[in-house]
Design an enzyme around this catalytic site. Structure first.
Site, short mmCIF file in Angstrom:
data_model
loop_
_atom_site.label_atom_id
_atom_site.label_comp_id
_atom_site.label_asym_id
_atom_site.label_seq_id
_atom_site.Cartn_x
_atom_site.Cartn_y
_atom_site.Cartn_z
N HIS A 220 -49.88 -10.25 -14.40
CA HIS A 220 -50.69 -11.38 -14.88
C HIS A 220 -50.15 -11.94 -16.18
CE1 HIS A 220 -54.42 -11.83 -12.34
NE2 HIS A 220 -53.82 -10.80 -11.77
N ASP A 221 -49.52 -11.12 -16.99
CA ASP A 221 -48.91 -11.63 -18.21
C ASP A 221 -47.67 -12.45 -17.90
OD1 ASP A 221 -48.62 -11.87 -21.07
OD2 ASP A 221 -46.99 -10.42 -20.93
N VAL B 9 -47.91 -16.08 -16.05
CA VAL B 9 -48.57 -17.26 -16.66
C VAL B 9 -47.55 -18.05 -17.47
CG1 VAL B 9 -50.43 -18.03 -18.18
CG2 VAL B 9 -50.81 -16.12 -16.63
N ASP C 232 -44.93 -12.40 -22.50
CA ASP C 232 -45.07 -12.62 -23.93
C ASP C 232 -46.36 -12.05 -24.51
OD1 ASP C 232 -46.93 -14.29 -22.80
OD2 ASP C 232 -46.06 -16.16 -23.55
N SER D 148 -49.32 -12.75 -23.88
CA SER D 148 -50.40 -13.72 -24.08
C SER D 148 -51.69 -13.27 -23.41
CB SER D 148 -49.99 -15.10 -23.54
OG SER D 148 -49.64 -15.02 -22.16
N PRO E 70 -50.13 -16.15 -8.99
CA PRO E 70 -50.34 -16.21 -7.53
C PRO E 70 -51.61 -15.48 -7.13
CG PRO E 70 -48.07 -15.63 -8.04
CD PRO E 70 -48.81 -15.58 -9.34
N HIS F 73 -48.48 -3.24 -3.99
CA HIS F 73 -49.77 -2.98 -3.35
C HIS F 73 -49.77 -1.68 -2.57
CE1 HIS F 73 -50.93 -7.53 -3.48
NE2 HIS F 73 -50.97 -6.95 -4.66
N ASP G 207 -53.53 0.11 0.16
CA ASP G 207 -52.79 0.89 1.14
C ASP G 207 -53.75 1.93 1.69
OD1 ASP G 207 -51.27 2.70 2.56
OD2 ASP G 207 -49.74 2.96 1.03
N THR H 118 -51.67 5.87 2.39
CA THR H 118 -51.23 6.71 1.26
C THR H 118 -51.54 5.97 -0.05
OG1 THR H 118 -48.98 5.79 1.41
CG2 THR H 118 -49.41 7.83 2.61
#
Length: 354
Positions: free
Chosen positions: A96-97, A100, A104, A106, A188, A218, A267, A270
């Site tokens: 997520h950093d 965007v 950095d 943010s 995304p 994931h 998942d 596992t």
């Protein structure tokens, strides 16, 4: 056909270059918080001691903070031993950093109107761990280590401690001074189609292989049921279930996800092991998110999913390391730009501008 696909994949793994400068010698010798501090004769503690170009270095902290990675690894181990779910959470926080405005830090800034305060960020976790690491590092190396580098190292160590790969990180990032909630739309979502995802990844300088490989994160972690309820109870406004989900698995998900705040493993087979089971699940129509299952349907990504599903897990882990090393160098701020800072506290802007 299978042999051809696997051969192409192997070639891609071999020829992806590490996007770092491993032999840099112009490392900082000392310093303080912030950005450029003036001329070489300036004795102010806050002068710049950072490389004056936009390259990162594998040996950046060797002299100025030699225990940096040791401190990070120790803290990550301490926290994840108490709460194993923090491992996947740190990896998600990094995505997520970087997704965007670049890697950095943010996303760590906590103020009105920041990325962290966006509704889309409300399920992000790991902030307290990053703050704890920063506090410990400030005791050892005050004003020298950025929050962006801490998040980069911590997410790598968390992945490794879960059985994932370990990769060498290049350092020298600075922290952003701004963070805007509106920018979170660039990350995304789990409902995007492959074309949209590819466009986003290409804007980062990443490719279709990176998309498939990084989606493999994931293989660990959970999703909130609220993100998939439309798939289960009202697919395409039909009040039915997405027919692409395996029927038995769909029954399980419907029972599990009656409440939006519940969680489900990404998942199902596992869930706490960093392996290639995620790709095997996709071929069984057991992808939790829409974007997961779309990887099997799209001709641009399906051959790669198939290859990772059929090859030994180490093949996926090796390529994951390569793709992560590319991701963590997206949009970094370094010495050349002189617009970044070294935050004193990762969640707060420094008290004075640089």
């Amino acid at each position: 056909m299978k042999a051809a696909v696997v051969s192409v994949l192997i070639l891609l793994v071999i020829f992806v270059a590490w996007p770092v400068s491993a032999d840099r010698k112009d490392l900082p010798g000392a310093g303080g918080y912030g950005g450029y501090g003036g001329d070489e004769d300036d004795d102010n503690d806050t002068k710049s001691w950072f490389p004056l170009d936009n390259q990162l270095s594998l040996s950046y902290y060797d002299r100025i903070c030699p225990d940096f990675e040791k401190i990070v690894a120790t803290k990550v181990r301490e926290w994840t031993k108490k709460d194993s779910s923090l491992g996947p959470a740190l990896l998600r926080l990094l995505f997520h950093d970087c997704g965007v405005t670049g890697c950095d830090a943010s996303v760590l800034l906590d103020h009105e109107g920041s990325e962290r305060r966006s509704p889309a960020s409300k399920t992000l976790r790991g902030f307290e761990l990053i703050d704890d690491i920063k506090s410990e590092i400030e005791k050892a190396c005050p004003g020298l280590v950025s929050c962006a580098d801490i998040l980069t190292a911590a997410s790598r160590d968390a992945t490794s401690q879960l059985g994932g790969p370990y990769w060498p990180n290049a350092y020298g990032r600075r922290d952003s001074t701004d963070s805007y909630a509106r920018d979170v739309e660039k990350v995304p979502s789990g409902r995007r189609d492959i074309t949209g995802l590819l466009e986003t990844f290409q804007s980062y300088g990443l490719n279709v292989l990176d998309l498939v490989v990084l989606s493999g994160a994931h293989t660990i972690g959970k999703a909130y049921c609220g993100t998939i309820q439309s798939r289960l109870y009202n697919f395409n406004a039909t009040y039915g279930t997405d027919p692409s989900i395996d029927s038995k698995y769909a029954d399980f998900l419907r029972r599990k996800c009656r409440v939006a705040s519940e969680t489900v493993y990404l998942d199902a087979e596992t869930p706490v092991k960093f392996d290639n089971q995620y790709y095997i699940n996709l071929q069984k129509n057991m992808g939790v998110l829409t974007t997961d299952q779309e990887l099997v349907k799209d001709p641009r990504t399906a051959p790669l999913v198939k290859a990772f599903a059929e090859q030994p897990p180490h093949m996926f882990r090796q390529q994951f390391a390569v793709s992560m090393a590319k991701l963590v160098n997206v949009g970094v701020i370094t010495g050349e730009e002189r617009v970044g800072v070294i935050r004193k506290v990762c969640s707060k802007s420094n008290s004075r501008p640089y």
